[in-house]
Write an enzyme that holds these catalytic residues in place. Structure first.
Site, PDB file in Angstrom:
ATOM      1  N   SER A  52       0.835  -1.204   0.000  1.00  0.00           N
ATOM      2  CA  SER A  52       0.000   0.000   0.000  1.00  0.00           C
ATOM      3  C   SER A  52       0.863   1.244   0.000  1.00  0.00           C
ATOM      4  O   SER A  52       2.071   1.181   0.219  1.00  0.00           O
ATOM      5  CB  SER A  52      -0.904   0.006   1.235  1.00  0.00           C
ATOM      6  OG  SER A  52      -0.118   0.298   2.378  1.00  0.00           O
ATOM      7  N   LYS A  53       0.195   2.374  -0.211  1.00  0.00           N
ATOM      8  CA  LYS A  53       0.886   3.654  -0.198  1.00  0.00           C
ATOM      9  C   LYS A  53       1.578   3.857   1.144  1.00  0.00           C
ATOM     10  O   LYS A  53       2.674   4.397   1.221  1.00  0.00           O
ATOM     11  CB  LYS A  53      -0.139   4.763  -0.446  1.00  0.00           C
ATOM     12  CG  LYS A  53       0.498   6.099  -0.703  1.00  0.00           C
ATOM     13  CD  LYS A  53      -0.530   7.156  -0.946  1.00  0.00           C
ATOM     14  CE  LYS A  53      -0.545   8.207   0.139  1.00  0.00           C
ATOM     15  NZ  LYS A  53       0.748   8.676   0.573  1.00  0.00           N
ATOM     16  N   ARG A  54       0.951   3.395   2.191  1.00  0.00           N
ATOM     17  CA  ARG A  54       1.534   3.569   3.526  1.00  0.00           C
ATOM     18  C   ARG A  54       2.875   2.845   3.666  1.00  0.00           C
ATOM     19  O   ARG A  54       3.777   3.313   4.341  1.00  0.00           O
ATOM     20  CB  ARG A  54       0.551   3.099   4.608  1.00  0.00           C
ATOM     21  CG  ARG A  54       0.172   4.246   5.529  1.00  0.00           C
ATOM     22  CD  ARG A  54      -0.951   3.870   6.469  1.00  0.00           C
ATOM     23  NE  ARG A  54      -2.183   3.635   5.745  1.00  0.00           N
ATOM     24  CZ  ARG A  54      -3.001   2.608   5.989  1.00  0.00           C
ATOM     25  NH1 ARG A  54      -2.714   1.732   6.915  1.00  0.00           N
ATOM     26  NH2 ARG A  54      -4.104   2.480   5.291  1.00  0.00           N
TER      27      ARG A  54
END
Ligand code: GLU
Length: 509
Positions: free
Chosen positions: A265-267
């Site tokens: 994910s972007k995180r």
């Protein structure tokens, strides 16, 4: 019958395209090119509530940057099936919904949001899966439960409705996936998905199947997250009478976090410091800026190569593949079933390989900008030679200045760890002799400098092992770099002498 290969990448413009999406597009593209077929881009924007301005342009720009060029579709020039944006195809879908309703495979449902909620609550309370299906639909307000004239009255009055697929209560849906093999799901586990709404807009499922049919798609290659929808799509092909031209399915493995525990994910990118988007993206709603491969200094060819390897392998040890080689080597049967872990170091390694293969002249264009930005004046020839000497040391072109600025600016600091370890009483004597020998030479090049250096060493009884790193630090200030004598040759006699002299007066222990 051999069918012409036609594949599509069908993104929804709901935000920036994740690299997993770019990989899906790439596999479609490689597959099409390998088989001499067509690759098209279709924008699936029927869910207007999720539309994000700028996302469509972003997707097209990202694909073009990586080098994934479509034959037809949005952003690449219309082909025979225009338009390729589903919102512009709106009038085409109604006839297929009517066909399904008339054949008894779909029905109108008039339930309000409150009624649907109440149904879910009721089912939850009795511990039953809360879904609209063969059992629950009989207690709801739809054309299967309401009298025919009441249905007609509601439709004529323009009451809002949806059209749902009418799934059999308990029936196996079996299909073959090119990557996963046979997949079997029972309709008891599925629900009567909405296909169409009274505003005339189809939902993803219907539009996707209708367009794949109309656009003559031979293979649906998409992310694993769509595997649960595939049985529904298979049934739609069957109910619409298109089973004989149903595309083959291939569901690609997920891209996983570097640790392997879940979807990338972007995180994860924020946490570990790498981009998950091809290009920088500014979220129009929050203004939040996310980094991109392009802006981080990745070369598009490297990105194509590294993405190809996230879930596929050629079955050999070769890792560097040009676009043409990927087209040649790519097959779906070498796509893995299990998720592909993203490895940031491997991504950098790919870029490093491509930087190394970039001509010095091209690298020099970038380094020259930094040289000029520091108000320095060096010839293109000199800058190009610097690139040739240091390109092995970098992973990103923007590191050229960071790593090689001593070719343009004399050192003001000398690596302390080398000085404290190597500098001793004899060091100034070696330097003095070396300066004298170089001065006395007419010519100056790597070979003559090395001869002078060896002479200065033996005169003072110092070994090469003791002094070589010191010599480098005297010339460049830092401990690592290209071959020392070649580096000095590029500096030239004058600069080399200046730097040796500076070292002699500045380094004290
Ligand atoms: N519009 C879907 C998406 O955004 C496409 C899925 C498919 O390829 O069928 O991923």
């Amino acid at each position: 019958m051999d069918r012409r290969v036609r594949v599509r990448f069908a993104p929804s413009p709901t935000g920036a395209l994740h690299i997993g999406g770019v990989r899906t597009a790439l596999y479609n593209y490689l597959f099409a090119k390998k088989h001499g077929g067509d690759f098209l881009i279709r924008i699936e924007d029927t869910d207007q509530t999720r539309y994000v301005p700028g996302a469509e342009d972003y997707i097209i720009e990202a694909l073009k940057w990586v080098g994934i060029i479509a034959d037809e579709g949005v952003g690449f020039g219309d082909g025979p099936h225009a338009p390729y944006r589903q919102s512009e195809r709106k009038p085409m879908y109604r006839q297929y919904v009517m066909q399904l309703i008339d054949a008894g495979y779909a029905y109108y449902a008039f339930d309000t949001a409150e009624e649907l909620d109440a149904m879910r609550e009721r089912l939850k309370a009795s511990n039953v899966d809360s879904k609209y299906d063969a059992i629950t639909r009989m207690a709801m307000k739809n054309s299967l439960t309401l009298p025919e004239d009441e249905v007609k009255r509601r439709l004529d009055a323009g009451n809002p409705y949806v059209v749902r697929i009418k799934l059999p209560k308990k029936e196996d849906v079996k299909f073959h996936d090119e990557i996963r093999g046979w997949v079997n799901i029972n309709t008891a586990q599925m629900d009567d998905k909405v296909l169409f709404k009274s505003d005339g807009m189809p939902t993803y499922h219907l539009a996707n199947v209708v367009d794949d049919y109309l656009m003559n798609i031979s293979h649906v290659i998409r992310g694993e997250e769509w595997l649960p929808s595939a049985p529904l799509h298979v049934l739609l092909y069957r109910y619409l009478g298109w089973e004989d031209v149903m595309p083959k399915f291939a569901h690609l493995p997920l891209l996983l976090k570097p640790e392997g525990n879940g979807k990338l994910s972007k995180r994860d990118g924020d946490r570990l410091g790498f981009p998950v988007f091809p290009l920088e993206w500014k979220d129009p709603a929050t203004g939040e800026l996310s980094s991109g491969y392009r802006e981080s200094g990745y070369l598009p060819e490297a990105v194509m190569n590294l993405l190809a390897f996230l879930g596929w392998n050629p079955g050999t040890t070769q890792e560097i593949f040009s676009r043409e080689e990927l087209v040649e080597a790519f097959t779906l049967d070498r796509v893995s079933k299990s998720g592909a872990k993203f490895d940031q170091n491997k991504a950098k390694w790919f870029n490093q390989q491509y930087v190394r293969h970039t001509p010095d002249k091209v690298l020099a264009e970038s380094l020259k900008k930094d040289v000029l930005a520091h108000n320095l004046n060096y010839s293109d020839e000199y800058i190009t030679k610097v690139c040739g000497l240091i390109k092995e040391k970098i992973s990103f072109i923007k590191e050229l200045w960071e790593i090689g600025n001593y070719f343009f600016v004399a050192p003001t600091h000398y690596d302390e760890s080398v000085i404290s370890k190597r500098w001793n009483d004899k060091s100034p004597l070696v330097l003095q002799d070396l300066i004298q020998l170089v001065r006395g030479n007419e010519a100056f090049d790597a070979a003559s400098f090395e001869v002078n250096y060896n002479e200065a060493l033996s005169k003072n009884g110092v070994s090469n092992k003791e002094f070589l790193q010191l010599l480098r630090v005297c010339l460049s200030g830092i401990a690592g770099g290209p071959p020392i004598f070649e580096m000095a040759q590029l500096f030239g006699k004058e600069v080399t002498l200046e730097r040796l002299q500076d070292a002699l007066s500045n380094i004290k222990k």
